[in-house]
Design a protein around this motif. Structure first.
Motif, PDB file in Angstrom:
ATOM      1  N   GLY A 130      72.213  30.722  68.201  1.00  0.00           N
ATOM      2  CA  GLY A 130      72.896  29.494  68.626  1.00  0.00           C
ATOM      3  C   GLY A 130      72.038  28.280  68.350  1.00  0.00           C
ATOM      4  N   GLU A 131      72.698  27.166  68.080  1.00  0.00           N
ATOM      5  CA  GLU A 131      71.978  25.920  67.773  1.00  0.00           C
ATOM      6  C   GLU A 131      71.803  25.081  69.021  1.00  0.00           C
ATOM      7  OE1 GLU A 131      75.096  26.358  67.517  1.00  0.00           O
ATOM      8  OE2 GLU A 131      76.205  24.502  67.838  1.00  0.00           O
ATOM      9  N   THR A 132      70.780  24.240  69.007  1.00  0.00           N
ATOM     10  CA  THR A 132      70.573  23.310  70.123  1.00  0.00           C
ATOM     11  C   THR A 132      71.476  22.093  69.916  1.00  0.00           C
ATOM     12  OG1 THR A 132      68.849  22.087  68.944  1.00  0.00           O
ATOM     13  CG2 THR A 132      68.114  23.941  70.304  1.00  0.00           C
ATOM     14  N   ALA A 133      71.544  21.234  70.938  1.00  0.00           N
ATOM     15  CA  ALA A 133      72.359  20.009  70.832  1.00  0.00           C
ATOM     16  C   ALA A 133      71.845  19.130  69.689  1.00  0.00           C
ATOM     17  CB  ALA A 133      72.309  19.249  72.151  1.00  0.00           C
ATOM     18  N   GLU A 134      70.511  19.048  69.547  1.00  0.00           N
ATOM     19  CA  GLU A 134      69.934  18.210  68.490  1.00  0.00           C
ATOM     20  C   GLU A 134      70.314  18.755  67.127  1.00  0.00           C
ATOM     21  OE1 GLU A 134      67.947  19.533  71.053  1.00  0.00           O
ATOM     22  OE2 GLU A 134      68.281  17.687  72.172  1.00  0.00           O
ATOM     23  N   GLU A 135      70.228  20.058  66.989  1.00  0.00           N
ATOM     24  CA  GLU A 135      70.560  20.670  65.690  1.00  0.00           C
ATOM     25  C   GLU A 135      72.040  20.448  65.347  1.00  0.00           C
ATOM     26  OE1 GLU A 135      67.081  24.114  65.966  1.00  0.00           O
ATOM     27  OE2 GLU A 135      69.077  24.518  66.780  1.00  0.00           O
ATOM     28  N   LYS A 136      72.862  20.507  66.380  1.00  0.00           N
ATOM     29  CA  LYS A 136      74.297  20.267  66.163  1.00  0.00           C
ATOM     30  C   LYS A 136      74.503  18.820  65.695  1.00  0.00           C
ATOM     31  CE  LYS A 136      78.710  20.478  68.630  1.00  0.00           C
ATOM     32  NZ  LYS A 136      79.135  19.234  69.268  1.00  0.00           N
ATOM     33  N   GLU A 137      73.830  17.900  66.391  1.00  0.00           N
ATOM     34  CA  GLU A 137      73.972  16.488  66.024  1.00  0.00           C
ATOM     35  C   GLU A 137      73.503  16.213  64.611  1.00  0.00           C
ATOM     36  OE1 GLU A 137      72.218  13.821  69.055  1.00  0.00           O
ATOM     37  OE2 GLU A 137      73.687  14.877  70.327  1.00  0.00           O
ATOM     38  N   MET A 138      72.467  16.934  64.196  1.00  0.00           N
ATOM     39  CA  MET A 138      71.934  16.737  62.837  1.00  0.00           C
ATOM     40  C   MET A 138      72.746  17.500  61.788  1.00  0.00           C
ATOM     41  SD  MET A 138      67.940  17.093  63.821  1.00  0.00           S
ATOM     42  CE  MET A 138      67.553  17.842  62.245  1.00  0.00           C
ATOM     43  N   ASP A 139      73.836  18.116  62.232  1.00  0.00           N
ATOM     44  CA  ASP A 139      74.690  18.873  61.317  1.00  0.00           C
ATOM     45  C   ASP A 139      73.947  20.065  60.710  1.00  0.00           C
ATOM     46  OD1 ASP A 139      77.228  18.993  60.594  1.00  0.00           O
ATOM     47  OD2 ASP A 139      77.122  17.616  58.889  1.00  0.00           O
ATOM     48  N   ALA A 140      73.018  20.627  61.494  1.00  0.00           N
ATOM     49  CA  ALA A 140      72.183  21.711  60.968  1.00  0.00           C
ATOM     50  C   ALA A 140      72.633  23.084  61.477  1.00  0.00           C
ATOM     51  CB  ALA A 140      70.728  21.463  61.362  1.00  0.00           C
ATOM     52  N   THR A 141      73.789  23.139  62.144  1.00  0.00           N
ATOM     53  CA  THR A 141      74.211  24.393  62.779  1.00  0.00           C
ATOM     54  C   THR A 141      74.229  25.571  61.803  1.00  0.00           C
ATOM     55  OG1 THR A 141      75.508  23.192  64.415  1.00  0.00           O
ATOM     56  CG2 THR A 141      76.094  25.493  64.080  1.00  0.00           C
ATOM     57  N   GLU A 142      74.855  25.384  60.659  1.00  0.00           N
ATOM     58  CA  GLU A 142      74.972  26.516  59.724  1.00  0.00           C
ATOM     59  C   GLU A 142      73.594  26.989  59.248  1.00  0.00           C
ATOM     60  OE1 GLU A 142      77.979  26.242  56.707  1.00  0.00           O
ATOM     61  OE2 GLU A 142      77.138  27.931  55.586  1.00  0.00           O
ATOM     62  N   ASP A 143      72.712  26.053  58.935  1.00  0.00           N
ATOM     63  CA  ASP A 143      71.371  26.426  58.463  1.00  0.00           C
ATOM     64  C   ASP A 143      70.604  27.180  59.547  1.00  0.00           C
ATOM     65  OD1 ASP A 143      71.929  25.158  56.143  1.00  0.00           O
ATOM     66  OD2 ASP A 143      70.790  23.337  56.605  1.00  0.00           O
ATOM     67  N   VAL A 144      70.714  26.690  60.782  1.00  0.00           N
ATOM     68  CA  VAL A 144      69.992  27.329  61.897  1.00  0.00           C
ATOM     69  C   VAL A 144      70.505  28.752  62.097  1.00  0.00           C
ATOM     70  CG1 VAL A 144      69.675  27.262  64.417  1.00  0.00           C
ATOM     71  CG2 VAL A 144      69.458  25.165  63.079  1.00  0.00           C
ATOM     72  N   LEU A 145      71.817  28.910  62.107  1.00  0.00           N
ATOM     73  CA  LEU A 145      72.394  30.235  62.350  1.00  0.00           C
ATOM     74  C   LEU A 145      72.055  31.189  61.197  1.00  0.00           C
ATOM     75  CD1 LEU A 145      75.887  29.261  63.808  1.00  0.00           C
ATOM     76  CD2 LEU A 145      73.783  29.789  65.045  1.00  0.00           C
ATOM     77  N   ARG A 146      72.076  30.650  59.954  1.00  0.00           N
ATOM     78  CA  ARG A 146      71.750  31.502  58.797  1.00  0.00           C
ATOM     79  C   ARG A 146      70.314  32.028  58.928  1.00  0.00           C
ATOM     80  NH1 ARG A 146      73.883  28.981  54.967  1.00  0.00           N
ATOM     81  NH2 ARG A 146      75.446  30.463  54.253  1.00  0.00           N
ATOM     82  N   GLU A 147      69.411  31.135  59.318  1.00  0.00           N
ATOM     83  CA  GLU A 147      68.002  31.523  59.472  1.00  0.00           C
ATOM     84  C   GLU A 147      67.849  32.554  60.599  1.00  0.00           C
ATOM     85  OE1 GLU A 147      65.851  30.604  57.376  1.00  0.00           O
ATOM     86  OE2 GLU A 147      63.931  31.099  58.335  1.00  0.00           O
ATOM     87  N   GLN A 148      68.504  32.304  61.721  1.00  0.00           N
ATOM     88  CA  GLN A 148      68.398  33.231  62.864  1.00  0.00           C
ATOM     89  C   GLN A 148      68.934  34.610  62.487  1.00  0.00           C
ATOM     90  OE1 GLN A 148      70.490  31.027  65.940  1.00  0.00           O
ATOM     91  NE2 GLN A 148      68.599  30.067  66.665  1.00  0.00           N
ATOM     92  N   LEU A 149      70.015  34.627  61.731  1.00  0.00           N
ATOM     93  CA  LEU A 149      70.600  35.920  61.339  1.00  0.00           C
ATOM     94  C   LEU A 149      69.755  36.594  60.258  1.00  0.00           C
ATOM     95  CD1 LEU A 149      74.365  34.882  61.266  1.00  0.00           C
ATOM     96  CD2 LEU A 149      73.342  36.567  62.801  1.00  0.00           C
ATOM     97  N   LYS A 150      69.337  35.804  59.270  1.00  0.00           N
ATOM     98  CA  LYS A 150      68.594  36.362  58.141  1.00  0.00           C
ATOM     99  C   LYS A 150      67.265  36.963  58.620  1.00  0.00           C
ATOM    100  CE  LYS A 150      66.940  34.639  53.983  1.00  0.00           C
ATOM    101  NZ  LYS A 150      66.624  33.454  53.215  1.00  0.00           N
TER     102      LYS A 150
END
Ligand code: PGA
Length: 261
Positions: A130-150
Motif C-alpha cells: 500500500g502507498e502512503t498519502a504522500e506517495e498517492k499525492e505524488m502519483d507514485a502509487t503504481e511504482d510503489v506497489l510494483r516495487e513492493q510486489l516485485k
C-alpha cells in the motif's frame, strides 16, 4: 461462484481469553456459510495463537500469525520463527502489514526474506502492500506497489505461487485516523495490482487472491466486494465484534453474487 476471502488482523487487541471468546462466537455464527464460497481467516497476536488453534475448527476458520522472523532460529530476542508457529499447527502468516512497515520500519528487502521463509515452510503467505498519502499525492502509487510486489515476492516460484495472497491496504486508509478508499479508487488500484502480478507471474497470477483492506465497514463493504478485481475484504475494527463481522460477510456475499461474482 468465485471464492471470496474475508479476514481480520486483531493487531495488539484482545487478550488470549478475549480472542478465544471472539473466535468461538464467530465460528458459531458463520458455521452455516459454505466454505466452498468463502474462506475466513483471523490473525490473533502471538500469545493468543495456541488457544486460538484449540477453539477453532480449521475447516471453518484459518488461524494465522501477524508476522514472523526470516531466520530459522538464533539470537533474535523477542522474535518468533516459522518453526514455532508451524509447531502450533498454523497454516498462514501475514507479512508487511502497514504498521510493521511504518511504525516498526520494516523494509521491502526484509519483507522479501519473511515471505521466502514463510513459503519455504508451506504457509499461506499474505503480503500487505500500500502507498502512503504522500506517495498517492505524488502519483507514485503504481511504482510503489510494483516495487513492493516485485521485491516482496521475488522468491516466489511456480511451485509456491499458489500459497501467495496479497492485501492492498493504502496506508492513509488504515485505522482510526484512516479515510476509506473510494470504491472507484480501490477498483482502479486493484486492476493495476492484477496487471503487475500478471507481469510477474503470467497466467499463475490469476490464482492469487487480492483483498482490499483499510477502514472496511458495513457501509462500504458491499461496494468494495462488488469490484471485479477485489477477491476479498481484509477488515480491522469492523470485524472485532463477531456479530458485526458475520453480518458484514453475509451482506457482502449477497452483493458479490448480485455483481455476478
Ligand atoms: P482497519 O484496519 O479496518 O481498522 O482500518 C485494517 C488493517 O489494518 O488491516
Amino acid at each position: 461462484m468465485k471464492k471470496l476471502y474475508f479476514g481480520s488482523n486483531l493487531k495488539m487487541y484482545k487478550t488470549p481469553t478475549e480472542t478465544e471468546l471472539y473466535l468461538q462466537d464467530l465460528q458459531e455464527r458463520t458455521k452455516d456459510i459454505s466454505r466452498e464460497e468463502i474462506e475466513l481467516f483471523i490473525l490473533p497476536s502471538f500469545v493468543c495463537l495456541e488457544r486460538a488453534m484449540h477453539v477453532t475448527d480449521a475447516d471453518l476458520i484459518r488461524i494465522g500469525a501477524q508476522t514472523l522472523h526470516w531466520e530459522e532460529e538464533g539470537q533474535f530476542t523477542g522474535e518468533v520463527s516459522a518453526r514455532m508457529i508451524e509447531d502450533l499447527g498454523l497454516t498462514m502468516v501475514m507479512v508487511g502489514h502497514s504498521e510493521r512497515r511504518h511504525v516498526f520500519g520494516e523494509t521491502d528487502a526484509e519483507e522479501a526474506k519473511r515471505v521466502q521463509t514463510a513459503l519455504q515452510h508451506g504457509f499461506i503467505t499474505l503480503l500487505c502492500i500500500g502507498e502512503t498519502a504522500e506517495e498517492k499525492e505524488m502519483d507514485a502509487t503504481e511504482d510503489v506497489l510494483r516495487e513492493q510486489l516485485k521485491v516482496g515476492l521475488s522468491s516466489v516460484t511456480p511451485e509456491t505461487v499458489g500459497q501467495v495472497r496479497v492485501a492492498y491496504e493504502p496506508v492513509w486508509s488504515i485505522g482510526v485516523n484512516g479515510t476509506p478508499a473510494s470504491a472507484e479508487y480501490a477498483g482502479k488500484v486493484h486492476a493495476t495490482i492484477k496487471k503487475i502480478l500478471e507481469e510477474l507471474f503470467g497466467e499463475a497470477a490469476a490464482g492469487i487472491p487480492v483483498l482490499y483492506g483499510g477502514s472496511v465497514n458495513p457501509d462500504n463493504a458491499c461496494d468494495l466486494i462488488a469490484l471485479p478485481a477485489v477477491d476479498g475484504l481484509y477488515v480491522g475494527r469492523a470485524a472485532w465484534d463477531a456479530e458485526k463481522f458475520d453480518r458484514l460477510i453475509r451482506e457482502a456475499m449477497v452483493k458479490a453474487k448480485e455483481a455476478g461474482k
